[in-house]
Design an enzyme around this catalytic site. Structure first.
Site, short mmCIF file in Angstrom:
data_model
loop_
_atom_site.label_atom_id
_atom_site.label_comp_id
_atom_site.label_asym_id
_atom_site.label_seq_id
_atom_site.Cartn_x
_atom_site.Cartn_y
_atom_site.Cartn_z
N GLY A 10 -9.86 -22.70 -22.78
CA GLY A 10 -9.42 -22.88 -21.22
C GLY A 10 -10.50 -23.51 -20.63
N THR A 11 -10.22 -23.78 -19.43
CA THR A 11 -11.32 -24.23 -18.47
C THR A 11 -12.64 -23.26 -18.17
OG1 THR A 11 -9.38 -25.45 -17.23
CG2 THR A 11 -11.64 -24.99 -15.96
N ILE A 12 -12.50 -21.98 -18.16
CA ILE A 12 -13.41 -21.39 -18.06
C ILE A 12 -14.59 -21.65 -19.04
CG2 ILE A 12 -12.69 -19.33 -19.42
CD1 ILE A 12 -13.84 -17.43 -17.44
N GLU C 21 -8.28 -31.46 -13.58
CA GLU C 21 -9.06 -30.74 -14.39
C GLU C 21 -10.13 -31.83 -15.02
OE1 GLU C 21 -8.09 -27.67 -17.16
OE2 GLU C 21 -5.94 -27.73 -16.31
#
Lengths: 162, 162, 162, 162
Positions: A10-12, C21
């Site tokens: 994920g983005t984290i 994103e």
């Protein structure tokens, strides 16, 4: 209370790659979650990488792998770091299959590796929630505890809402 | 659930002053807590400044002012940002005086205004804890929920431990 | 000595867009160069946006627009912020057309908006170089002053080298 | 061209110590200058620690040690990182004693270890200036090259001005 953090990507966990001029996972398969914890001076959770993927690319075999990791974990309190795109879908997939454990999904809208990320705020909430909530499946994002059935990103606002 | 954050100062709110070459509170009496919340994409808490002080400088009149602010708050869920030096002392002062509310004290070992602060992680945990814990007085620091009686900084380790 | 900074875009000016994103230019057409200068406590340059584009998307009309902006500038010392992809190509395009001015191209491999960017280091070098070098076209990247003929990114190393 | 950076301390090299709740030099005697260079993707300078001190605490023996390090350096281009408090005094002490070398003093108003430091911008300017200026003693701060005779901090503005 022992806490295990299952990392799924994920983005984290994305970093800037200057060659690609894009945000991507670390080439060497590393996770930034231990760095998020160190910044929070939080030394006790165990961190385990299940995968490093964008959750929009998850299929059922990925969710099976997450479920297997949850079931194999000796801890009762589990945090899952996860992309925001299908976090709710995974929460609903896990619902009813992991009785007796408290599972908290979390992640970030901005990577931890870039400034002003929400990753630290979210993980701080998730680690606490996993220890104090009754067993069940939850999302913790942007200061809210959200039940699996209603865990969906507010794309317009760029956050998770109740 | 509505959440109120009562700001009392502490390290989390300090900024670098290049004239003094030191960390101090903002000259204009502002708090950084709204910025910590914005970074966490957490839009719903009310933020109220009670004071901006180093908690080592607190005396009983400061703790009375905090108690009065807690009692005056319409919300059931209260977070208090506080210096780490006497956080436990304030928690124990409040114990037994604020029945029916969930009070969570938090803060940081490093200012939010400088990089790699634990403030975001801690506030993320505190905002969640204030919503889900039963009424009482707690500290939330570095991933742990700590009861008032045992809320004391581990100076050697630079964090709060159970 | 007066210095003008002509902004053309490039990585230095990109920001994270949580909806996409991805790293992109600010939706409102703003540049981060004044913020880079403010961080460097450098108050005197004039900042002018010529365009906000990825330099891989430049064509001859873009380079003509940059040349026109250089020629129209009243200052003798000019810094151009530029994408790293075709920085050398623009330098060579300008060569011989701007007699009497000192033109310094610079940029970054990581956006200023994310942590640990080289943008501040590079712009600090470029602003100084524009004031002290004889007239001509130069690149200033990663601590080096590079003549236009040899100004090309070392893609493998992720920097500009002599 | 080879460049040597002589580290003498100053604000640029200070770090936050959570026990002291203050900015101080690293306990293990390390300098952050290699990290500033790495952020600037600048790989070529040699870095040598002469001392790690606040320049307000310098006496003549400290300035003699700096002079000796300059004279011993094989490079013609020298950068000295230095506290802002007495940077000009050191520049004037060195004047006339180091013929044939280009000496550039620099530093920062905010530590590199905390966000939004001017250290990267200043060092980026100093490394370039040391390579292109004729021999002599200069300060490079906040985008300006300042001769030794006029190198003094504008305390009110929080920067160095011409």
């Amino acid at each position: 209370m022992d806490v295990r953090i299952l990392v799924t990507g994920g983005t984290i966990d994305k970093v800037h790659d200057p060659r690609l001029e894009a945000l991507t996972f670390s080439r060497d398969g590393a996770t930034l979650i231990p760095e998020v914890l160190a910044t929070g001076r939080c030394h006790f959770p165990s961190v385990q990488i299940v995968m490093l993927k964008d959750s929009l690319d998850f299929d059922d075999s990925d969710r099976e792998a997450i479920l297997a990791a949850v079931q194999a974990a000796p801890e009762q309190a589990i945090v899952i770091t996860h992309g925001t795109g299908t976090m709710g879908q995974t929460a609903r997939y896990l619902a009813g299959k992991v009785g007796g454990k408290t599972i908290v999904l979390t992640g970030a809208m901005r990577p931890h590796s870039i400034s002003a990320s929400d990753g630290s705020f979210n993980l701080g909430g998730a680690v606490v929630a996993a220890q104090v909530l009754p067993d069940g499946i939850y999302g913790v994002m942007n200061g809210r505890v959200i039940e699996a059935a209603r865990l969906d990103k507010n794309v317009e606002a760029g956050r998770f809402d109740l």
